[in-house]
Design an enzyme around this catalytic site. Structure first.
Site, PDB file in Angstrom:
ATOM      1  N   GLY A 140       0.725  -1.302  -0.108  1.00  0.00           N
ATOM      2  CA  GLY A 140       0.011   0.090   0.029  1.00  0.00           C
ATOM      3  C   GLY A 140       0.834   1.219  -0.025  1.00  0.00           C
ATOM      4  CG  ASN A 192      -5.018  -6.922   4.235  1.00  0.00           C
ATOM      5  OD1 ASN A 192      -5.376  -5.859   3.365  1.00  0.00           O
ATOM      6  ND2 ASN A 192      -4.150  -7.836   4.074  1.00  0.00           N
ATOM      7  N   GLY A 193      -8.291  -5.990   4.131  1.00  0.00           N
ATOM      8  CA  GLY A 193      -9.305  -6.927   3.531  1.00  0.00           C
ATOM      9  C   GLY A 193     -10.598  -5.926   3.355  1.00  0.00           C
TER      10      GLY A 193
END
Length: 507
Positions: free
Chosen positions: A28, A102-103
């Site tokens: 990211g 995260n997801g």
């Protein structure tokens, strides 16, 4: 896709988390954030930009404490351009909780309504991470009401969280005055692992998205967090673990092995590098069945994720492997750049062709995947401009035909070059003389051989099978609407410091 990390130590963790985030920067590049705790007091700094730009010396000095977490953000839900949606997120009750995620929660909209109507909690952004932290806070409050917060109470809360959430989530949270909590969705879609180190000051535990963050900071990988499992590390560094899902199964995201993860990471018992080598072998078999290798003079990878596959393919077909493109390492990964215009503009800034490797040759370009097709089209033209006689293209991944709803930036079918198009139509669009794709079944098979405990893969972008079994056409419409509503990035120079009220430094 984001990179997350959490640490409990006997010494200050600000530099340690910074170093870990640098090792996860590939996951990211939009924003970064760190929270540390000193006693029960939280200190936060987060802003848009790369890790090295977000954190200066003055910011690091404002992050004291031996407990902390951090995140590098790649936005797939909410507003890609909002600094308010950078992580970590914080709620003050119960206890004080800070969380990174995260997801992608596929039922975030329904949960927002539940939180407002039933749980009496207010959500102020479009981020599903804010939804997640409030769900966790509510369930912790119920699990520990009028009782001490024990590991068993924490695990009861996580069991309740699993029953409410849908989608993919790897989570690290700090509970003020108590410890660090990490848990993973019951399908194990997004990665999460933990490691330990014995330092001069004492025992240290780190949780992170990839093993490379552990190894690069001097920690020994213990294991992956199992699907549905929760791990609670108290302030003394003691690790408590419990399975909190009713029917967990290990189905990691295939795109991690194709592109997202670093090759030197090991995920769910699978070496990412070896997985890519294996993909190169099956791609070679596919190529041999499609066209005579004698028509190829040289195999050239498109840096960098495709290199292992390209090397193995070249060896298998008996053709020389050459580096034909030089990458500008100061330009970010084009796949994770918000905005199609920025992505297209960046290709020639990112890569430059070595003309001597192309001139007068039939070249086979190998890429890890072809998502939108715009980058591939530009690269094929670069090869022709460099003097290639013929340009063939091979993808180490199968055609990306379906939207992804689990945290990868391919949410709308209209953006995918392979959606409702034949291989021949894609070949014509990118301008290649031949186009060879990986086979879905072969790819799954060769990666699965690396860990017999794998029960399957989340490979919906390739096969259209959504592993959670609850995705509807309305979900795709909602994702498309959200994406359109984000608008364009504000090109202003504002990189304001977002901080909790008790932070002392100002920008």
């Amino acid at each position: 896709m984001c990179g997350i990390v959490g640490v409990i130590s006997r010494s200050p963790v600000n530099q340690l988390i910074y170093d870990a985030l640098l090792l996860l920067q590939h996951r990211g590049q939009d924003a970064a954030g760190i929270v540390t705790m000193l006693g029960t007091k939280c200190f936060m700094h987060k802003a848009r930009g790369m890790v090295r730009d977000v954190f200066r010396t003055r910011n690091m000095r404002g992050l004291p404490g031996n407990v902390g977490l951090g995140q590098v953000r790649y936005p797939t839900a909410g507003n890609a351009y909002s600094e308010e949606e950078a992580q970590p997120f914080y709620v003050n009750a119960p206890f004080g909780i800070v969380l990174v995620h995260n997801g992608n929660l596929t039922n975030a909209q329904a949960l927002k309504k539940e939180l407002f109507d039933i749980d009496r909690r207010h959500i102020n952004t479009e981020s599903d991470t804010e939804v997640l932290i409030n769900i966790l806070a509510h369930e912790l409050e119920l699990a520990a009401r009028a009782l001490p917060l024990t590991p068993d109470a924490v695990f009861r809360a996580v069991r309740a969280v699993h029953k409410r959430l849908r989608g993919s989530y790897a989570v690290v949270a700090l509970i003020a005055g108590h410890g660090l909590l990490a848990f993973r969705d019951p399908f194990g879609i997004r990665p999460l692992c933990f490691g330990e180190a014995d330092t001069a000051d004492g025992h240290e535990v780190m949780v992170a998205s990839e093993s490379v963050a552990l190894e690069g900071t001097g920690h020994k990988l213990v294991r992956d967090v199992a699907p549905g499992e929760a791990i609670f590390i108290d302030l003394e560094g003691r690790t408590h673990a419990q399975q909190c899902a009713e029917r967990p199964s290990l189905n990691p995201c295939m795109f991690e092995f194709v592109y997202l993860a670093r090759p030197d990471s090991v995920m769910d018992g699978v070496s990412v590098y070896q997985a890519r080598l294996n993909m190169g072998e099956t791609l070679a078999q596919r190529l041999i069945s499609t066209m005579p290798p004698s028509e190829i003079d040289v195999v050239i990878p498109i840096p960098e994720s495709s290199r292992p596959s390209a090397m193995q393919l070249a060896q298998k077909i008996g053709k020389p492997y050459r580096e034909g493109f030089v990458k500008n390492r100061y330009v970010g990964r084009t796949f994770i750049m918000p905005g199609q215009g920025m992505r297209k503009k960046s290709v020639r800034q990112k890569l430059n062709a070595i003309a001597s490797e192309f001139k007068g040759r039939n070249v086979l370009l190998v890429d890890d995947s072809i998502v939108r097709g715009t980058t591939s089209k530009e690269i094929v033209q670069m090869a022709r401009d460099a003097g290639a006689r013929k340009v063939y293209m091979a993808s180490a991944a199968p055609p990306v035909r379906f939207p992804n709803v689990y945290g990868i930036d391919m949410p709308t079918k209209d953006e995918l070059i392979a959606h409702n198009r034949s291989t021949e139509e894609i070949r014509q669009y990118i301008g290649a003389d031949a186009l060879i794709y990986q086979d879905v079944a072969a790819m799954k098979k060769v990666v699965a051989t690396l860990n017999p405990k794998l029960q399957g893969f989340e490979a919906s972008c390739f096969d259209g099978v959504y592993i959670t079994g609850d995705i509807t056409a309305a979900d795709f419409d909602a994702l498309a609407t959200q994406r359109l509503s984000q608008g364009e990035e504000d090109e202003g120079d504002d990189r304001s410091r977002l901080a909790l009220q008790n932070a002392t430094e100002t920008r």
